[in-house]
Design an enzyme around this catalytic site. Structure first.
Site, PDB file in Angstrom:
ATOM      1  N   GLY A  10     -23.355 -13.458  28.538  1.00  0.00           N
ATOM      2  CA  GLY A  10     -22.118 -12.780  28.912  1.00  0.00           C
ATOM      3  C   GLY A  10     -22.344 -11.441  29.594  1.00  0.00           C
ATOM      4  CE  LYS A 273     -27.908 -15.820  23.091  1.00  0.00           C
ATOM      5  NZ  LYS A 273     -26.883 -16.546  23.829  1.00  0.00           N
TER       6      LYS A 273
END
Ligand code: ADP
Ligand code: MG
Length: 313
Positions: A10, A273
């Protein structure tokens, strides 16, 4: 020359305190690309990215214009966000490459991620999206549209959607062709538009696909040697936020899997992740790196971040 998939977090488009204008996000994209210019010039690179804040804004716009404009389904809002972010990234990369005299052009692909209609996520929606509703509105939406709603104390009710696992990418051949032709493809934005395969073709479904898992699949499908996840921390840490916090540098998939199993990584942020990096290695990938966007140049050189390799070290 290597083939590398780079997933932007982001912070590649928005940081805390940024205004959310188009120009600010394109400027952020330019800053991110500036750090990656050399790696993009010298290798076959695919860029992927998240879309949380951007698709959130599109959903709000939908909602506030509901009386005058037909709201589009969530998957179509995902498609809009791919185009929107695609323009920001293209403008950002073009500015960098014009400055540096790099000929590689960006190519933004509307990308669909195939999901399994029997994925257990569909019977257990967990991902909150869109605006907050009052209790009355929430009850109405539940009745009218069959949405699953959840109250967030003090804020209101929010829609919950499923987060299924991506199993294939419809545009896989296009991405590989673009790479071979020397373009910089931008693909699987926001995790890709979730679709299910039907006898007649593909149908969009209202779900949200984790962008880290989708990028990991993308990296395996294009047979990348390296999969890089760029975020806002230097890497995955053990004992995160505690006094004995420890940055994980080079690590085997086996060891990192043990850390994951022990609950070292938060489920909504670092967990996916680490999982995405491990999945890539399990499917035969050579190297996965989780690193910070601010150190992107070093991360791409394999000199910073959590570097996950198959086998034992
Ligand atoms: P992105 O937009 O890049 O996907 P996220 O906010 O989803 O970013 O994930 C990055 C965040 O993960 C970090 O800012 C950090 O606060 C959080 N985090 C949770 N657990 C860990 C951990 N064990 N090690 C490092 N960061 C962690
Ligand atoms: Mg995230």
């Amino acid at each position: 020359m290597e083939r590398i998939v780079i997933a932007f977090g982001g912070n590649a488009l928005l940081r805390k305190g940024d205004d959310q204008t188009f120009e600010t996000q394109a400027d952020r994209a330019e800053q991110a690309f500036q750090k990656l210019a050399k790696v993009i010039e010298d290798n076959e690179v695919v860029i992927s990215h998240g879309n949380g804040p951007q698709v959130g804004s599109i959903l709000l716009q939908n909602e506030s214009a509901v009386r005058t404009v037909k709201p589009m389904p969530l998957h179509a809002c995902g498609a809009m966000s791919q185009g929107l972010i695609g323009e920001m990234l293209s403008n950002g990369w073009d500015r960098v490459r014009f400055r540096l005299g790099i000929s590689k052009e960006p190519s933004v692909l509307m990308t669909r991620s195939v999901v399994d209609p029997d994925d257990p996520a569909f019977s257990n929606p967990t991902k909150p999206i869109g605006p907050y509703y009052s209790s009355d509105e929430s009850a109405r939406l539940q009745r009218l549209k069959g949405w699953k709603m959840r109250e967030e104390p003090g804020k209101g009710f929010r829609r919950l959607v499923p987060s299924p696992i991506p199993v294939d990418i419809v545009e896989r051949n296009q991405i590989v062709s673009l790479l071979r032709e020397g373009f910089l493809p931008v693909a699987s934005g926001g995790g890709g538009i979730p679709v299910i395969k039907t006898p007649a073709g593909y149908t969009g479904v209202d779900a949200v696909i984790d962008k880290d898992l989708a990028s990991s699949l993308l990296a395996s499908i294009v047979e990348a040697t390296t999969f890089i996840i760029l975020t806002d921390v230097e890497g995955a840490k053990r004992n995160f936020g505690m006094e004995n916090e420890e940055l994980i540098g080079k690590v085997t998939a086996e060891r990192l899997q043990r850390d994951l199993d022990q609950g070292q990584f938060a489920s909504g942020s670092m967990g996916p992740k680490v999982r995405a990096a491990l999945e890539f290695i399990k499917r035969g990938g050579k190297k996965a790196i989780i690193g910070s966007l601010d150190n992107a140049t070093k991360v791409a050189e394999g000199k910073s971040g959590t570097i996950i390799e198959a086998g034992s070290l």
